[in-house]
Design a protein around this motif. Sequence first.
Motif, short mmCIF file in Angstrom:
data_model
loop_
_atom_site.label_atom_id
_atom_site.label_comp_id
_atom_site.label_asym_id
_atom_site.label_seq_id
_atom_site.Cartn_x
_atom_site.Cartn_y
_atom_site.Cartn_z
N ARG A 275 -4.85 -4.05 -1.91
CA ARG A 275 -5.63 -3.78 -3.12
C ARG A 275 -4.69 -3.90 -4.32
NH1 ARG A 275 -10.18 0.09 -4.24
NH2 ARG A 275 -10.06 0.68 -2.04
N ASP B 166 -8.91 -7.64 -3.40
CA ASP B 166 -8.12 -7.80 -2.18
C ASP B 166 -7.31 -9.08 -2.24
OD1 ASP B 166 -9.86 -9.91 -1.64
OD2 ASP B 166 -11.03 -8.81 -0.16
N ASP B 167 -6.69 -9.47 -1.13
CA ASP B 167 -5.82 -10.65 -1.11
C ASP B 167 -6.57 -11.95 -1.35
OD1 ASP B 167 -3.47 -9.32 -0.82
OD2 ASP B 167 -3.25 -9.67 1.34
N GLY C 105 -6.61 -1.52 3.39
CA GLY C 105 -6.18 -2.90 3.23
C GLY C 105 -5.60 -3.18 1.86
N ASN D 298 0.84 -1.21 0.00
CA ASN D 298 0.00 0.00 0.00
C ASN D 298 0.87 1.25 0.00
OD1 ASN D 298 1.00 -0.13 2.59
ND2 ASN D 298 -0.96 0.20 3.61
#
Length: 358
Positions: A160, A180-181, A158, A137
């Motif tokens: 991305r 996301d993850d 979070g 991030n």
Amino acid sequence: MELISALPEDVARDCLIRISYQNFPAVSSVSKAWNTEIQSPEFRRRRTAANQTQKILVAVQSRVDSDDKRRTGLLVKAATNPVYQLSVLEPKTGNWSELPPAPEFPNGLPMFCRIAGVGYDLVVIGGWDPESWKASNSVFIYNFLSATWRRGADMPGGPRTFFACASDNDRTVYVAGGHDDEKNALKSVLAYDVARDAWAALPDMSRERDECKAIVRGGRLCIIGGYCTEMQGRFEKSSEEFDAATCQWSPVEEEFLDAGTCPRTCVDGGDDELFICRDGEVVVLKRDTWQTVVKVPEEIRNVSYMEAREGALLLIGSSGFGQPHMGFLLDLKSSNWAKLSSPENYTGHVQFGCLLEI
């Protein structure tokens, strides 16, 4: 203190606005007066008004090692084990160069990072950390006036990846969608104020959009295509727009694209026109209708990047996997192609890019 001895101030300023962006750091170090002048907002306004700005393309491009290329005869090694750098192309002259590496990433940029230009700043956001391969991030900002990097505030919200990224070329960078993850597509949107080094959450889009495209046109943020978690790679044709003045999203336009395709090459051509590469062709949206402009040269049939500039389109691509990437300019008036010179060290895959006027 005089800017230039024995010259009137207006003449001295007229001289300074004509320097090349590559000389900004050297010129600003000559004196405090010159540094103050070049750093001032008025300098940029005068430079723009006098048509002395320079348009450059900054690309996230895989590095090509000349020795490896000679040993293998192919670019496959660079394609399968990519190390990314920031390459700079001056479309007007065809000159290529490389920016110094960002702090914390001396051996290559995060893969799939996104970049955007704001004034004299280049903002580098996120991507996969080249050491851990985890979504980063991080935010780094390269300033062309001083030729230095600085750390920006981390992107919130979070992990991305594969998000859309665009700027208003003034002070704001927008980040939208991605995943996301856990490969869950996102519909959240963020705005980064570069001058304040501050992030803000915007209202969510109406739906999840992984691998969508962001374009700022007419003061509105337009988000094109992408796909939701369940669709996984099956691109949709819709778009929606965010109006910063009202802080609201427009109703979704379901048939914005005439085919479900990756919107990566979609660009604003001005005059209410949008261009995109699809099935080996350049097509344009005019008066709500998509029309074919011209076929793409076989040498760059796999187009990885496209940008619009002054009545022309700049395309970068290759003929296939592991093959050299090169640039072509399309004159939109004549529909003629012109091949750009591509030095060996700048023939790697272009993953992302942005056009700056500095």
